[in-house]
Design a protein around this motif. Structure first.
Motif, PDB file in Angstrom:
ATOM      1  N   TYR A  60       3.444  10.146   3.059  1.00 22.24           N
ATOM      2  CA  TYR A  60       4.509   9.560   2.255  1.00 22.24           C
ATOM      3  C   TYR A  60       5.014  10.490   1.293  1.00 22.24           C
ATOM      4  O   TYR A  60       6.402  10.533   0.891  1.00 22.24           O
ATOM      5  CB  TYR A  60       4.112   8.187   1.442  1.00 22.24           C
ATOM      6  N   SER A  61       4.340  11.151   0.662  1.00 17.47           N
ATOM      7  CA  SER A  61       4.729  12.381  -0.276  1.00 17.47           C
ATOM      8  C   SER A  61       3.740  13.448  -0.256  1.00 17.47           C
ATOM      9  O   SER A  61       2.542  13.252   0.445  1.00 17.47           O
ATOM     10  CB  SER A  61       4.804  11.782  -1.681  1.00 17.47           C
ATOM     11  N   PRO A  62       3.904  14.513  -0.879  1.00 14.01           N
ATOM     12  CA  PRO A  62       2.959  15.711  -0.910  1.00 14.01           C
ATOM     13  C   PRO A  62       1.570  15.197  -1.030  1.00 14.01           C
ATOM     14  O   PRO A  62       0.553  15.929  -0.766  1.00 14.01           O
ATOM     15  CB  PRO A  62       3.420  16.691  -1.797  1.00 14.01           C
ATOM     16  N   THR A  63       1.452  14.257  -2.014  1.00 10.85           N
ATOM     17  CA  THR A  63       0.032  13.697  -2.297  1.00 10.85           C
ATOM     18  C   THR A  63      -0.367  12.438  -2.038  1.00 10.85           C
ATOM     19  O   THR A  63      -1.634  12.237  -2.059  1.00 10.85           O
ATOM     20  CB  THR A  63      -0.005  13.603  -4.102  1.00 10.85           C
ATOM     21  N   SER A  64       0.386  11.772  -1.028  1.00 13.12           N
ATOM     22  CA  SER A  64      -0.247  10.385  -0.543  1.00 13.12           C
ATOM     23  C   SER A  64      -0.001  10.154   0.661  1.00 13.12           C
ATOM     24  O   SER A  64       0.986  10.429   1.471  1.00 13.12           O
ATOM     25  CB  SER A  64       0.301   9.385  -1.497  1.00 13.12           C
ATOM     26  N   SER A  65      -0.813   9.533   1.456  1.00 10.87           N
ATOM     27  CA  SER A  65      -0.759   9.413   3.081  1.00 10.87           C
ATOM     28  C   SER A  65      -1.557   7.929   3.234  1.00 10.87           C
ATOM     29  O   SER A  65      -2.044   7.374   2.344  1.00 10.87           O
ATOM     30  CB  SER A  65      -1.201  10.176   3.721  1.00 10.87           C
ATOM     31  N   SER A  66      -1.083   7.352   4.387  1.00  9.62           N
ATOM     32  CA  SER A  66      -1.776   6.375   4.840  1.00  9.62           C
ATOM     33  C   SER A  66      -2.454   6.405   6.214  1.00  9.62           C
ATOM     34  O   SER A  66      -1.743   7.253   6.939  1.00  9.62           O
ATOM     35  CB  SER A  66      -0.833   4.913   4.591  1.00  9.62           C
ATOM     36  N   PHE A  67      -3.375   5.833   6.612  1.00  8.62           N
ATOM     37  CA  PHE A  67      -3.987   5.834   7.961  1.00  8.62           C
ATOM     38  C   PHE A  67      -3.910   4.420   8.738  1.00  8.62           C
ATOM     39  O   PHE A  67      -4.026   3.441   8.198  1.00  8.62           O
ATOM     40  CB  PHE A  67      -5.508   6.202   7.727  1.00  8.62           C
ATOM     41  N   SER A  68      -3.749   4.412  10.016  1.00  9.47           N
ATOM     42  CA  SER A  68      -3.601   3.460  10.720  1.00  9.47           C
ATOM     43  C   SER A  68      -4.874   2.607  10.750  1.00  9.47           C
ATOM     44  O   SER A  68      -4.833   1.212  11.071  1.00  9.47           O
ATOM     45  CB  SER A  68      -3.006   3.544  12.222  1.00  9.47           C
ATOM     46  N   SER A  69      -5.841   3.359  10.791  1.00  7.90           N
ATOM     47  CA  SER A  69      -7.454   2.626  10.906  1.00  7.90           C
ATOM     48  C   SER A  69      -8.275   3.433   9.897  1.00  7.90           C
ATOM     49  O   SER A  69      -8.078   4.477   9.336  1.00  7.90           O
ATOM     50  CB  SER A  69      -8.080   3.218  12.290  1.00  7.90           C
ATOM     51  N   PRO A  70      -9.252   2.528   9.016  1.00  3.66           N
ATOM     52  CA  PRO A  70     -10.114   2.998   8.329  1.00  3.66           C
ATOM     53  C   PRO A  70     -10.913   4.120   8.495  1.00  3.66           C
ATOM     54  O   PRO A  70     -11.306   4.967   7.973  1.00  3.66           O
ATOM     55  CB  PRO A  70     -10.892   1.758   7.656  1.00  3.66           C
ATOM     56  N   ASP A  71     -11.325   4.227   9.972  1.00  2.70           N
ATOM     57  CA  ASP A  71     -12.034   5.272  10.721  1.00  2.70           C
ATOM     58  C   ASP A  71     -11.215   6.624  10.634  1.00  2.70           C
ATOM     59  O   ASP A  71     -11.950   7.343  10.640  1.00  2.70           O
ATOM     60  CB  ASP A  71     -12.369   4.957  12.027  1.00  2.70           C
ATOM     61  N   PHE A  72      -9.962   6.547  10.715  1.00  6.27           N
ATOM     62  CA  PHE A  72      -9.231   7.608  10.652  1.00  6.27           C
ATOM     63  C   PHE A  72      -9.210   8.544   9.295  1.00  6.27           C
ATOM     64  O   PHE A  72      -8.994   9.729   9.309  1.00  6.27           O
ATOM     65  CB  PHE A  72      -7.816   7.355  11.198  1.00  6.27           C
ATOM     66  N   ASP A  73      -9.323   7.465   8.214  1.00  2.00           N
ATOM     67  CA  ASP A  73      -9.255   8.134   6.834  1.00  2.00           C
ATOM     68  C   ASP A  73     -10.617   9.177   6.943  1.00  2.00           C
ATOM     69  O   ASP A  73     -10.293  10.390   5.898  1.00  2.00           O
ATOM     70  CB  ASP A  73      -9.481   7.042   5.984  1.00  2.00           C
ATOM     71  N   SER A  74     -11.650   8.913   7.343  1.00  6.26           N
ATOM     72  CA  SER A  74     -12.767   9.954   7.281  1.00  6.26           C
ATOM     73  C   SER A  74     -12.588  11.003   8.335  1.00  6.26           C
ATOM     74  O   SER A  74     -13.340  12.248   8.384  1.00  6.26           O
ATOM     75  CB  SER A  74     -13.994   9.408   7.443  1.00  6.26           C
ATOM     76  N   LYS A  75     -12.032  10.730   9.523  1.00  6.88           N
ATOM     77  CA  LYS A  75     -11.899  11.885  10.214  1.00  6.88           C
ATOM     78  C   LYS A  75     -10.496  12.788  10.289  1.00  6.88           C
ATOM     79  O   LYS A  75     -10.511  14.201  10.779  1.00  6.88           O
ATOM     80  CB  LYS A  75     -11.461  11.308  11.733  1.00  6.88           C
ATOM     81  N   TYR A  76      -9.594  12.309   9.700  1.00  3.82           N
ATOM     82  CA  TYR A  76      -8.284  13.164   9.450  1.00  3.82           C
ATOM     83  C   TYR A  76      -7.884  13.093   7.893  1.00  3.82           C
ATOM     84  O   TYR A  76      -8.119  12.223   7.284  1.00  3.82           O
ATOM     85  CB  TYR A  76      -6.987  12.521  10.377  1.00  3.82           C
ATOM     86  N   LEU A  77      -6.963  14.272   7.859  1.00  2.31           N
ATOM     87  CA  LEU A  77      -6.626  14.492   6.545  1.00  2.31           C
ATOM     88  C   LEU A  77      -5.157  14.529   6.773  1.00  2.31           C
ATOM     89  O   LEU A  77      -4.770  15.472   7.294  1.00  2.31           O
ATOM     90  CB  LEU A  77      -7.106  15.452   5.625  1.00  2.31           C
ATOM     91  N   ILE A  78      -4.169  13.924   6.127  1.00  8.24           N
ATOM     92  CA  ILE A  78      -2.527  13.999   6.462  1.00  8.24           C
ATOM     93  C   ILE A  78      -2.066  14.587   4.896  1.00  8.24           C
ATOM     94  O   ILE A  78      -2.417  13.696   3.872  1.00  8.24           O
ATOM     95  CB  ILE A  78      -2.045  12.685   6.836  1.00  8.24           C
ATOM     96  N   SER A  79      -1.513  15.731   4.771  1.00 12.85           N
ATOM     97  CA  SER A  79      -0.820  16.119   3.581  1.00 12.85           C
ATOM     98  C   SER A  79       0.344  16.882   4.016  1.00 12.85           C
ATOM     99  O   SER A  79       0.247  17.727   4.709  1.00 12.85           O
ATOM    100  CB  SER A  79      -1.684  16.928   2.941  1.00 12.85           C
TER     101      SER A  79
END
Length: 157
Positions: A60-79
């Motif tokens: 969403y911005s340089p400092t915030s993102s959202s993941f489609s699945s809670p599992d993805f939060d630990s596997k991927y980093l979006i920045s």
């Protein structure tokens, strides 16, 4: 006439695969993919089956993102426009696509194909020259579609 439309459709569908960047990844390491779109509001997808994509998440911005699945939060980093695949495993060797919504429609940008940096051992005596040539053509669907279309139009004249 129906055959011409089918061939045109085949060319259009195959043309999506022409901008695939092959990225070599090492098991256990983190890998960063960078989308060529602007820095924010980037959607990331992964291919789960031939042409079937699953949403990983969105920046969403340089400092915030959202993941489609809670599992993805630990596997991927979006920045910003980057996707970091953490602790690369064999399951991560697939295609990843970035996209951006423009005027309400999704426009896909870069496509990355993760491959192992370790060459697979192949018994060269079991492969014939013909098999290698066919395998090389299969990697280039746009070339095959274009060649088929040219042959069709040459025969139609």
């Amino acid at each position: 006439m129906d055959l011409q439309w089918m061939l045109l459709l085949m060319v259009l569908v195959c043309s999506e695969a022409q901008n695939v960047t092959e990225v070599k990844a090492e098991l256990g390491q983190n890998l960063t993919l960078t989308c060529s779109f602007n820095l924010t509001d980037i959607y990331w997808y992964m291919e789960v089956h031939h042409k079937l994509r699953a949403s990983i998440g969105r920046s969403y911005s340089p400092t915030s993102s959202s993941f489609s699945s809670p599992d993805f939060d630990s596997k991927y980093l979006i920045s910003e426009n980057r996707l970091v695949v953490k602790d690369v495993s064999a399951e991560d060797f697939r295609r990843y696509v970035c996209g951006k919504k423009i005027s309400g429609s999704m426009v896909y940008g870069d496509t990355f194909r993760l491959v192992s940096d370790v060459p697979a051992e192949v018994n060269s005596s079991s492969l014939s020259n013909h098999t290698e040539i066919v395998a090389e053509w299969q990697k280039k669907p746009v070339v095959v579609a274009s060649f088929s279309l040219n042959v069709f139009f040459a025969l139609a004249l």
